[in-house]
Design an enzyme around this catalytic site. Sequence first.
Site, PDB file in Angstrom:
ATOM      1  N   ASP A   1    -100.065   0.690  31.830  1.00  0.00           N
ATOM      2  CA  ASP A   1     -99.138   1.562  31.096  1.00  0.00           C
ATOM      3  C   ASP A   1     -98.875   2.766  31.980  1.00  0.00           C
ATOM      4  O   ASP A   1     -99.801   3.511  32.324  1.00  0.00           O
ATOM      5  CB  ASP A   1     -99.758   2.002  29.762  1.00  0.00           C
ATOM      6  CG  ASP A   1     -99.954   0.834  28.800  1.00  0.00           C
ATOM      7  OD1 ASP A   1     -99.207  -0.155  28.932  1.00  0.00           O
ATOM      8  OD2 ASP A   1    -100.839   0.911  27.933  1.00  0.00           O
TER       9      ASP A   1
ATOM     10  N   ASP B   1     -97.087  -6.946  19.374  1.00  0.00           N
ATOM     11  CA  ASP B   1     -98.037  -5.832  19.303  1.00  0.00           C
ATOM     12  C   ASP B   1     -98.664  -5.898  17.917  1.00  0.00           C
ATOM     13  O   ASP B   1     -97.958  -5.794  16.911  1.00  0.00           O
ATOM     14  CB  ASP B   1     -97.315  -4.487  19.477  1.00  0.00           C
ATOM     15  CG  ASP B   1     -96.794  -4.307  20.900  1.00  0.00           C
ATOM     16  OD1 ASP B   1     -97.506  -4.698  21.833  1.00  0.00           O
ATOM     17  OD2 ASP B   1     -95.684  -3.781  21.067  1.00  0.00           O
TER      18      ASP B   1
END
Length: 250
Positions: free
Chosen positions: A130, A11
Amino acid sequence: MLKKRIIPCLDIKDGTTVKGINFEGLRNAGDPVELAKKYENEGADELVFLDITATIEERKTFVELVKNIAKELSIPFTVGGGISSVEDVRNLLEAGADKISINSSAVKNPQLISDLAKQFGSQCVVVAIDTKFVNGGDWVFVKGGREITTLKTLDWAKEAEKLGAGEILLTSMDGDGTKNGFDLRITKLVSDHINIPVIASGGAGNTKDFETVFSKTKATGALAASVFHFGEINISNLKEDLKFSKITVR
């Protein structure tokens, strides 16, 4: 039978690797190029790079950084963050990405999935979802988990497959960074109802969690970040443990 894949995730925020819990409270996890090299050496099957603030900051993914990481890799490399056009994808593939991951832009413009699949092939298109359990249902979130949509997670996964996605990267926001184990319920629900590969993401805490997600769901990949970044799990040891548990890994 598809061999199961172990996939570390970088990330990226401001050019460095970060990790948080439930998408919040980010801390520095190291240099992305060094981590990429380390994971390749440990036997990772693929690597995912997500520029987590590109969409919010309305800018493109760091193409130079993608180039630098790609130079070090021979394993498949998926890149996501701020991708909203065929042109963006072409630039990233030229920079060395093998697959791209789209999330908010796919929700906003589902036709993008079909356009990319037509142009570059379904195998190149990963739709990242998500998901969070809210008010008795599983809902899709966008903008780095900041915004709920009106899309139900399973419906959106089916729709993405129909539009040409080659793979779903399913991140449980409830599990993200908690190290309490993958979210088996939502992973099973989605992987049981679609025919393209599902990568489970969010919640890995130990070797057993990988074994459980592979034996209890149809996920073909398991993605994790902090347990790899902070040295809690070594990928080659993890693969040995999985083989010992009769899980077919690459």
